[in-house]
Enzyme design. Structure first.
Site, PDB file in Angstrom:
ATOM      1  N   HIS A   1       0.789  -1.229   0.000  1.00 49.90           N
ATOM      2  CA  HIS A   1       0.000   0.000   0.000  1.00 49.90           C
ATOM      3  C   HIS A   1       0.821   1.280   0.000  1.00 49.90           C
ATOM      4  O   HIS A   1       0.419   2.272   0.597  1.00 49.90           O
ATOM      5  CB  HIS A   1      -0.971  -0.011   1.185  1.00 49.90           C
ATOM      6  CG  HIS A   1      -2.048  -1.055   1.059  1.00 49.90           C
ATOM      7  ND1 HIS A   1      -2.959  -1.055   0.040  1.00 49.90           N
ATOM      8  CD2 HIS A   1      -2.338  -2.137   1.823  1.00 49.90           C
ATOM      9  CE1 HIS A   1      -3.780  -2.096   0.186  1.00 49.90           C
ATOM     10  NE2 HIS A   1      -3.407  -2.768   1.250  1.00 49.90           N
TER      11      HIS A   1
ATOM     12  N   CYS B   1      -5.769  -8.075   7.448  1.00 49.12           N
ATOM     13  CA  CYS B   1      -4.525  -7.566   6.848  1.00 49.12           C
ATOM     14  C   CYS B   1      -3.322  -8.201   7.548  1.00 49.12           C
ATOM     15  O   CYS B   1      -2.361  -8.600   6.898  1.00 49.12           O
ATOM     16  CB  CYS B   1      -4.434  -6.049   6.987  1.00 49.12           C
ATOM     17  SG  CYS B   1      -5.524  -5.150   5.879  1.00 49.12           S
TER      18      CYS B   1
END
Lengths: 273, 104
Positions: free
Chosen positions: A185, A234
């Site tokens: 990310h 995650c």
């Protein structure tokens, strides 16, 4: 995960994309098509059912104390739900902690209703067998911030500290895969399978879209997923140890992500593949 | 008695658009539990929409429809303020009927 549901979701996806392809020119990318699919089903978001369930739970007297959560203070005064999510996480004087929505709900359920923390945190996430009360409550509360701009203040030193810790966790590489949140990310224009990965380190817009789309209904799972679940998963995907529900680390990471989304209109509960 | 549906209906230029979101597991009967036992089939078989006693939609559903189905359809006629009733029946004989008022 339920393969059958995935297949069905894929089929809907395949159908909707093939229709789109007829009308559109070749410049249409896969992610545009996913966006079209989302638009098609966005006014039929099953997360609404979870919002309804959450609203009922909010108003219903429950727990050993037989009281509702209508006196729960989510940061804007006792019982104020409207717009509360757009300002969380926030520092709370009574608990002397920075809390996100779910940890604050946990506080209310233990202090007001008299549940024990273990009762709630033993299974805090919904499954296809059993819905989760705290998760449904969260869906209801976030729904009440729809259309309101994210405004998480870092004026309080504890929130600022939480933000900094969150930032470090975001960039912290560890585990058997030597992974960090930033591994996936922190780059623009990359994707995993068909999903575009938001660059949450340096793109304000990406960070805003990513944060304001959660909690969300996952079509492939047939469940509405909370933000704590999102982070928990995650960490699982990074092969990190499973974080404790509503732990300081998850709240710090939430603070980091929420502050980065400041200024964007909250649009959830969202809808994901 | 199933769970409530969400129905939104809007009338414009003599056409009414109806959006229905149903709450249903829609089990195919082909899925297995972790221990290998079959999850029994459980799905909506019929969907019907009625406006002023007239059937404006009559449909058959099956296993290929996803969990929590969403259905959109339009019919000619329908006036603002009038009611539209939607009902479904599933393979276990359970049923549910909900009503919505047509908005502008």
């Amino acid at each position: 995960m339920n393969t059958n549901q995935i297949h069905k979701a894929m089929m809907v996806l395949a159908l909707s994309t093939s229709f789109a392809a007829v009308a559109a020119d070749s410049a249409v990318t896969d992610s545009d098509r996913i966006e079209q699919y989302r638009e098609m089903i966005s006014d039929g978001n099953p997360a609404e059912f979870d919002e309804m369930r959450g609203e009922e739970l909010w108003k219903k007297a429950a727990g050993p104390n037989k009281v509702s959560l209508e006196q729960c203070d989510l940061g804007k005064g006792a019982g104020v739900v409207k717009g509360a999510y757009s300002e969380l996480p926030k520092y709370f004087k009574d608990t002397k902690k920075v809390q996100d929505l779910e940890s604050r709900l946990l506080t209310c359920m233990t202090t007001l209703q008299g549940f024990t923390e273990d009762e709630i945190t033993a299974k805090p996430f919904a499954s296809s067998k059993k819905p989760s009360d705290i998760s449904s409550l969260a869906t209801y509360v976030v729904g009440q911030s729809k259309g309101i701009k994210m405004a998480v203040s870092t004026k309080h030193p504890k929130v600022k500290e939480s933000y900094e810790i969150g930032k470090r966790i975001f960039n912290y590489r560890a585990g058997p895969y030597d992974f960090a949140c930033s591994t996936c990310h922190a780059t623009s224009g990359v994707r995993i399978r068909m999903q575009d990965l938001p660059n949450m380190r340096s793109s304000k817009k990406d960070a805003q879209i990513a944060y304001t789309g959660w909690p969300a209904y996952r079509v492939s799972q047939g469940l509405t997923r909370s933000f704590q679940w999102r982070l928990n998963d995650c960490f699982r995907q990074q092969r990190f140890p499973e974080p404790k529900f509503a732990s300081e680390a998850t709240i710090a990471l939430t603070t980091f992500l929420a502050v980065n989304a400041n200024g964007a209109e909250y649009v959830g509960p969202g809808l994901k593949r | 008695m199933g769970n409530p549906m969400k129905i939104r209906a809007t009338a414009k230029d003599g056409v009414t658009e109806v959006k229905i979101l149903m709450q249903h597991e829609m089990e195919t009967g082909l899925r297995k539990e972790a221990d290998g036992t079959l999850v029994p089939a459980w799905f909506i078989t019929e969907v019907k929409a009625q406006y002023q006693g007239r059937t404006v939609l009559d449909g058959q559903f099956g296993q290929s429809i996803s969990k929590n189905p969403y259905l959109l359809f339009r019919f000619k006629g329908g006036a603002v303020g009038e009611k539209i009733a939607v009902s479904w029946v599933d393979n276990k004989g359970d049923s549910r009927t909900d009503e919505a008022t047509i908005a502008a």
